[in-house]
Design an enzyme around this catalytic site. Structure first.
Site, PDB file in Angstrom:
ATOM      1  N   GLU B  66       0.818  -1.219   0.000  1.00 24.26           N
ATOM      2  CA  GLU B  66       0.000   0.000   0.000  1.00 24.26           C
ATOM      3  C   GLU B  66       0.849   1.265   0.000  1.00 24.26           C
ATOM      4  O   GLU B  66       0.562   2.225  -0.714  1.00 24.26           O
ATOM      5  CB  GLU B  66      -0.960   0.004   1.198  1.00 24.26           C
ATOM      6  CG  GLU B  66      -2.155  -0.940   1.056  1.00 24.26           C
ATOM      7  CD  GLU B  66      -1.819  -2.409   1.291  1.00 24.26           C
ATOM      8  OE1 GLU B  66      -0.676  -2.704   1.700  1.00 24.26           O
ATOM      9  OE2 GLU B  66      -2.698  -3.261   1.045  1.00 24.26           O
ATOM     10  N   HIS B 135     -11.775  -5.092   9.822  1.00 27.92           N
ATOM     11  CA  HIS B 135     -12.293  -4.793   8.485  1.00 27.92           C
ATOM     12  C   HIS B 135     -13.541  -3.907   8.502  1.00 27.92           C
ATOM     13  O   HIS B 135     -14.311  -3.911   7.560  1.00 27.92           O
ATOM     14  CB  HIS B 135     -12.622  -6.086   7.731  1.00 27.92           C
ATOM     15  CG  HIS B 135     -11.428  -6.757   7.145  1.00 27.92           C
ATOM     16  ND1 HIS B 135     -10.503  -7.432   7.895  1.00 27.92           N
ATOM     17  CD2 HIS B 135     -10.996  -6.853   5.860  1.00 27.92           C
ATOM     18  CE1 HIS B 135      -9.565  -7.921   7.104  1.00 27.92           C
ATOM     19  NE2 HIS B 135      -9.830  -7.585   5.861  1.00 27.92           N
TER      20      HIS B 135
END
Ligand SMILES: Cc1ncc(C[n+]2csc(CCOP(=O)(O)OP(=O)(O)O)c2C)c(N)n1
Lengths: 334, 332
Positions: B66, B135
């Site tokens: 990322e 999440h």
């Protein structure tokens, strides 16, 4: 006159004029840094100040192999690269003073020199944070079919960061034209390389990413030039990344807040014997490319130019506080 | 901005995809990069088919890195491209936070105005799919805290279709939040995609009794609550903030000045939320217009748990919005 200077088994064709220019660049950086240290103790320059003394042959050598159109990204120890890239010393000094005549209007300071017109993209102070950006710049050039390469400097401390590894993988995966230059000065602040790297031959790390690599004595200007010319040639021919480790040493503290408790004075003295500036001067004298007199004149000229830079910074002005929030956003539509 | 005259029905996902397709068609410098955006078709099938249509140079699958690929997007933006970087979900964005906060957000300022970073970073987000704590983050406030970023939240189908196109006209870094819970929902989208060129907070329903100020997944919930409130004679105005930074104070103040009451709704947990800021602005700008204290309905201060009933209890639901709005309006 195109004289071949040979040391040991390395040869590098350097004409007289180039030789003098290279010497001048190294001497200029040295003097500029010494002056900066002095101005720091006088509290003219504040914040963090990281000096390049001892490492001059790296910036000068590498950049000799680059073209002016190549993108350049550096760390917070970037005065040397900025000077070689042609940023005006006065404008750099004004930036370090925090004056609005500085290259970033004083908003960056010593660690954040930028000059877009010269493709000089910092001055980046998060260790390894600029590596992914450098890969992106090279990617853009590849996509736009531009011919230039991107050169990215960083210390061996950065090699331990995740961003180094992500950037290397991406650069190789995407096959972008980038020269990664590690200025391995053996210390990341006070942490010696043996305490931070399981593999201290840093160039070996490139193999894990299928990137070609080499290492060079970073105290030897001609060796650096030769190695970087070789690297740039490979990048230009293949369009792929290359990793060059320059083994060097910083003679001074990490920054101005460093008592240097982590290394022996003796070690510093040993390295100082390999100071790249006297070594290169000696070589040029031996080859009669310069005279003692010419070196003295260079010193004088540099002193004068640096004094002019300081005068420029001194005469600079403070940005009015009502402009504080400029440059947070552009004129825009949201 | 004139109201679009013609509209069609699309899913939120399809609306997002059409905006991506337009963006890629409109400008050769635009490319999409992200994990699984190409061969997989996008983790949520938003970019499905775009690889076949535009090729691997413009729909770039990237490895799990990322920080690396967001940084590369920033670098490409610095160097003349118009990258759209997709972070699969907001939950993984912290690995790129350094690039966003330290590079994208600072370079214009630090360089004294020399460097623009026209990168668009999209991430899907939201809660409600029983994905548990790691999440289910609502980190809009985290990004909205950072000067130098523009932070957009897509709470409607209209914005799913149009917001990206506006974001791509921006010279500065833009973060866009998309809401996975809405992907399959159908809604009206305008067919005119040309006239939109500015983004402010938007009044999604007008009313005179109370302002419900929200964004993202709160928009449809608040609209549903407003419809219910209307049945008992309470006319709620629903404001969709859309831009979380910089906040559109004008629209907020105008609404509260009219309704004299405000309820702030969001999924992110309450402390230091977008609602905290909106509440403070109301106090600073129109305190004397208020007939009742400003109240907030935000996320509960807890890592999101897995069981459905507990997950639902973490965020404001329509029923609570109705109850609290009634309470504010009726002073009881
Ligand atoms: C991500 C990050 N961690 C820590 C620091 C603090 N810091 C600044 S310089 C430095 C050492 C870096 O060493 P190296 O990369 O070898 O470069 P050098 O300073 O020796 O040129 C550290 C730890 C930082 N700026 N960024």
């Amino acid at each position: 006159m195109n004289t071949k200077i040979t040391i040991e088994n390395k040869t590098s064709p350097v004409d007289q004029e180039t030789a003098k220019k290279l010497l001048y660049q190294m001497m200029f950086i040295r003097r500029f840094e010494e002056k900066s240290a002095e101005l720091y103790t006088k509290e003219k320059i504040r914040g963090f100040l990281h000096l390049y003394v001892g490492e001059e042959a790296v910036a000068v050598g590498i950049m000799h192999a680059l073209n002016p159109g190549d993108n350049l990204l550096c760390t917070y120890r970037e005065h040397g690269q900025a000077l070689v890239r042609g940023l005006d010393p006065g404008v750099i000094m004004a930036e370090m003073y925090g004056k609005q005549e500085g290259c970033c209007k004083g908003r960056g300071g010593s660690m954040h020199l930028f000059d877009v017109s010269r493709k000089f993209f910092g001055g980046n102070a998060i260790v390894a944070g600029h590596l992914p950006m450098a890969v992106g710049m090279a990617l853009a050039d590849k996509k736009m079919k531009n011919n230039q390469i991107t050169c990215c400097f960083f210390g061996e401390g950065a090699v331990a960061e995740g961003e180094f590894h992500e950037a290397f993988n991406l650069a190789s995966l995407w096959q972008v034209p980038i020269l990664f230059v590690c200025e391995n000065n053996l210390y990341a602040m006070g942490t010696a390389i043996r305490y931070s790297h399981a593999q201290t031959n840093l160039e070996l790390k490139a193999a894990g990413y299928n990137i070609s690599a080499g290492s060079v004595d970073g105290m030897d200007l001609l060796a650096v030039i030769q190695a970087s010319q070789h690297a740039v040639e490979i990048i230009q021919q293949t369009g792929k990344p290359y990793f060059l480790v320059c083994n060097t040493y910083r003679f001074r503290a990490h920054s101005m807040f460093d008592a240097e408790l982590y290394r022996e004075k003796q070690e510093v003295e040993v390295w100082k014997k390999r100071d790249p500036i006297p070594a290169f001067s000696k070589l040029l004298l031996e080859h009669q490319l310069v005279t003692e007199q010419a070196i003295k004149e260079l010193e004088k000229k540099i002193d004068m130019e640096i004094q002019q830079a300081v005068d420029f910074a001194e005469a600079g002005t403070w940005e009015p506080i009502d402009q504080l929030t400029n440059f947070v956003y552009s004129n825009s539509i949201i | 901005m004139s109201a679009p005259s013609v509209s069609i029905k699309l899913s939120y996902r399809e609306a997002l995809k059409q905006s991506l397709r337009d963006a890629l068609k409109n400008d050769d410098r635009v490319f999409l990069m992200g994990e699984d955006v190409g061969r997989y078709g996008g983790a949520f099938a938003v970019s499905k088919g775009l690889l076949q249509e535009f090729g691997a140079d413009r729909i770039m699958d990237v490895p799990l890195s990322e920080s690396g690929f967001v940084g590369a997007g920033i670098g490409a933006a610095l160097n003349g491209m118009r990258p759209i970087v997709e972070i699969m979900t907001v939950n993984f964005s912290l690995l790129a936070f350094d690039q966003i906060a330290n590079n994208a957000a600072t370079l214009l300022h630090m360089s004294g105005g020399q460097l623009n970073v026209p990168v668009v970073i999209r991430m899907s987000c939201g809660i409600g799919r029983q994905l548990a704590a790691q999440h289910s983050h609502s980190w809009e406030p985290l990004f909205a805290h950072i000067p130098g970023l523009k932070v957009l939240s897509i709470g409607t189908h209209e914005d799913a279709r149009l917001m990206l196109l506006t974001a791509l006209k921006e010279p500065d870094p833009v973060i866009i939040f998309e809401y996975t819970a809405m992907l399959n929902l159908e809604g009206e989208v305008p067919t005119d995609t040309i006239s939109v060129d500015s983004i402010y907070a938007k009044v999604r329903r007008t009313g005179k009794d109370i302002s419900i100020i929200t964004y993202g997944a709160g928009v449809y919930k608040s609209l549903a609550a407003a419809a219910e409130l209307a049945q008992i004679g309470v006319e709620a105005e629903v404001i969709d903030l859309r831009v979380l930074r910089p906040l559109d104070e004008k629209t907020i103040v105008a609404s509260v000045t009219k309704t004299h009451r405000a309820l702030l709704v969001e999924d992110a947990c309450q402390s230091i939320s977008v609602s905290s800021e909106v509440s403070a602005r109301i106090m600073e700008k129109c305190f004397y217009e208020l007939d009742a204290p400003v109240l907030r309905l935000c996320g509960v201060e807890v890592p999101i748990p897995y069981p459905k009933h507990l997950e639902d209890a973490c965020i404001p639901q329509k029923e609570q919005i109705v109850t609290v709005a009634k309470k504010i309006v009726c002073h009881d």
